[in-house]
Motif scaffolding. Structure first.
Motif, mmCIF file in Angstrom:
data_model
loop_
_atom_site.group_PDB
_atom_site.id
_atom_site.type_symbol
_atom_site.label_atom_id
_atom_site.label_comp_id
_atom_site.label_asym_id
_atom_site.label_seq_id
_atom_site.Cartn_x
_atom_site.Cartn_y
_atom_site.Cartn_z
ATOM 1 N N ASP A 34 6.275 -11.048 -0.548
ATOM 2 C CA ASP A 34 5.744 -10.526 -1.958
ATOM 3 C C ASP A 34 5.282 -11.971 -2.559
ATOM 4 O O ASP A 34 4.272 -11.747 -3.368
ATOM 5 C CB ASP A 34 7.009 -10.149 -2.683
ATOM 6 C CG ASP A 34 6.781 -9.849 -3.888
ATOM 7 O OD1 ASP A 34 5.816 -8.860 -3.879
ATOM 8 O OD2 ASP A 34 7.489 -9.997 -5.042
ATOM 9 N N TYR A 37 1.508 -12.324 -1.230
ATOM 10 C CA TYR A 37 0.644 -11.168 -1.751
ATOM 11 C C TYR A 37 0.353 -11.309 -3.098
ATOM 12 O O TYR A 37 -0.707 -11.280 -3.497
ATOM 13 C CB TYR A 37 1.454 -9.791 -1.458
ATOM 14 C CG TYR A 37 0.977 -8.567 -2.148
ATOM 15 C CD1 TYR A 37 -0.448 -8.207 -1.635
ATOM 16 C CD2 TYR A 37 1.561 -8.024 -3.226
ATOM 17 C CE1 TYR A 37 -0.794 -7.143 -2.286
ATOM 18 C CE2 TYR A 37 0.845 -6.847 -3.814
ATOM 19 C CZ TYR A 37 -0.269 -6.676 -3.451
ATOM 20 O OH TYR A 37 -0.858 -5.529 -3.990
ATOM 21 N N SER A 38 1.349 -11.843 -4.020
ATOM 22 C CA SER A 38 1.139 -11.846 -5.285
ATOM 23 C C SER A 38 0.120 -12.988 -5.422
ATOM 24 O O SER A 38 -0.845 -12.882 -6.474
ATOM 25 C CB SER A 38 2.483 -12.346 -5.987
ATOM 26 O OG SER A 38 3.351 -11.181 -5.997
ATOM 27 N N ASN A 41 -3.391 -11.911 -4.423
ATOM 28 C CA ASN A 41 -3.615 -10.674 -5.274
ATOM 29 C C ASN A 41 -4.287 -11.265 -6.593
ATOM 30 O O ASN A 41 -5.347 -10.877 -7.308
ATOM 31 C CB ASN A 41 -2.599 -9.803 -5.480
ATOM 32 C CG ASN A 41 -3.249 -8.195 -6.068
ATOM 33 O OD1 ASN A 41 -4.235 -8.137 -5.982
ATOM 34 N ND2 ASN A 41 -2.188 -7.687 -6.821
ATOM 35 N N ILE A 50 -7.112 -5.295 -1.724
ATOM 36 C CA ILE A 50 -5.715 -6.179 -0.792
ATOM 37 C C ILE A 50 -4.608 -4.996 -0.900
ATOM 38 O O ILE A 50 -4.581 -4.267 -1.944
ATOM 39 C CB ILE A 50 -5.390 -7.353 -1.419
ATOM 40 C CG1 ILE A 50 -4.178 -7.897 -0.686
ATOM 41 C CG2 ILE A 50 -4.990 -7.235 -2.913
ATOM 42 C CD1 ILE A 50 -4.028 -9.372 -0.995
ATOM 43 N N THR A 51 -3.821 -4.744 0.035
ATOM 44 C CA THR A 51 -2.835 -3.983 0.228
ATOM 45 C C THR A 51 -1.778 -4.671 0.921
ATOM 46 O O THR A 51 -2.000 -5.572 1.740
ATOM 47 C CB THR A 51 -2.894 -2.512 0.845
ATOM 48 O OG1 THR A 51 -1.866 -1.933 0.519
ATOM 49 C CG2 THR A 51 -3.594 -2.721 2.240
ATOM 50 N N ALA A 52 -0.372 -4.509 0.608
ATOM 51 C CA ALA A 52 0.567 -5.106 1.335
ATOM 52 C C ALA A 52 1.716 -4.160 1.838
ATOM 53 O O ALA A 52 1.873 -3.400 0.902
ATOM 54 C CB ALA A 52 1.271 -6.333 0.890
ATOM 55 N N GLU A 57 5.312 -1.319 -2.982
ATOM 56 C CA GLU A 57 3.912 -0.951 -3.094
ATOM 57 C C GLU A 57 3.526 0.165 -2.426
ATOM 58 O O GLU A 57 4.121 0.426 -1.281
ATOM 59 C CB GLU A 57 3.203 -2.424 -2.510
ATOM 60 C CG GLU A 57 3.220 -3.705 -3.268
ATOM 61 C CD GLU A 57 2.766 -3.568 -4.542
ATOM 62 O OE1 GLU A 57 1.371 -2.901 -4.416
ATOM 63 O OE2 GLU A 57 3.081 -4.367 -5.371
ATOM 64 N N TYR A 59 1.329 1.844 0.112
ATOM 65 C CA TYR A 59 0.782 1.123 1.479
ATOM 66 C C TYR A 59 0.151 2.352 2.241
ATOM 67 O O TYR A 59 0.656 3.162 2.655
ATOM 68 C CB TYR A 59 1.618 0.172 2.122
ATOM 69 C CG TYR A 59 1.058 -0.491 3.149
ATOM 70 C CD1 TYR A 59 0.498 -1.526 3.120
ATOM 71 C CD2 TYR A 59 0.753 0.224 4.498
ATOM 72 C CE1 TYR A 59 -0.001 -2.357 3.964
ATOM 73 C CE2 TYR A 59 0.116 -0.448 5.442
ATOM 74 C CZ TYR A 59 -0.362 -1.547 5.523
ATOM 75 O OH TYR A 59 -0.982 -2.347 6.231
ATOM 76 N N ASP A 73 1.168 -6.824 7.858
ATOM 77 C CA ASP A 73 1.960 -6.946 6.318
ATOM 78 C C ASP A 73 0.955 -6.999 5.202
ATOM 79 O O ASP A 73 1.231 -6.664 4.088
ATOM 80 C CB ASP A 73 2.721 -8.225 6.552
ATOM 81 C CG ASP A 73 3.777 -8.134 7.430
ATOM 82 O OD1 ASP A 73 4.517 -7.134 7.305
ATOM 83 O OD2 ASP A 73 4.087 -9.180 7.955
ATOM 84 N N ILE A 74 -0.286 -7.634 5.382
ATOM 85 C CA ILE A 74 -1.298 -7.512 4.449
ATOM 86 C C ILE A 74 -2.568 -7.464 5.070
ATOM 87 O O ILE A 74 -3.103 -7.922 6.203
ATOM 88 C CB ILE A 74 -1.170 -8.896 3.672
ATOM 89 C CG1 ILE A 74 -0.036 -9.367 3.048
ATOM 90 C CG2 ILE A 74 -2.270 -9.127 3.030
ATOM 91 C CD1 ILE A 74 0.340 -10.874 2.476
#
Length: 101
Positions: A34, A37-38, A41, A50-52, A57, A59, A73-74
């Motif tokens: 997280d 990802y943050s 992002n 982007i997606t995680a 979230e 997904y 994961d990402i």
């Protein structure tokens, strides 16, 4: 609650069967993911999507890239490239075991 083993750093981070059953390793992994990802992002150019794979979230692997059930994961992508990130949070001497798990 802790298990009855000696609470060494290696045991707590990677070897505790109790923590494994309680999904503590997953929780730690998701917290680290997280943060990554943050950061991505908020710092990636707007043309990158982007997606995680995080519990909070939505997904889905980008279907315009591939029709797959894989869940890296990402994933971040644009019209010309794609990057996949797979995170492993392991103790420094347990990389091989963590990868195989």
């Amino acid at each position: 609650q802790l298990c009855s083993q000696d609470q060494t750093l290696q045991h707590v981070l990677n070897m505790c069967e109790y923590a494994l059953r309680m999904r503590r390793f997953n929780q730690r992994h998701d917290k680290v993911l997280d943060v990554i990802y943050s950061f991505l992002n908020s710092h990636l150019p707007r043309e990158l999507h982007i997606t995680a794979d995080l519990p909070n979230e939505s997904y889905q692997f980008p279907q315009e890239i591939a029709n797959t059930d894989s869940r890296p994961d990402i994933v971040f992508w644009n019209n010309s490239s794609i990057s996949l990130v797979e995170l492993t949070v392991a103790f420094e001497t347990n990389f091989e075991e963590a990868r195989n798990r």
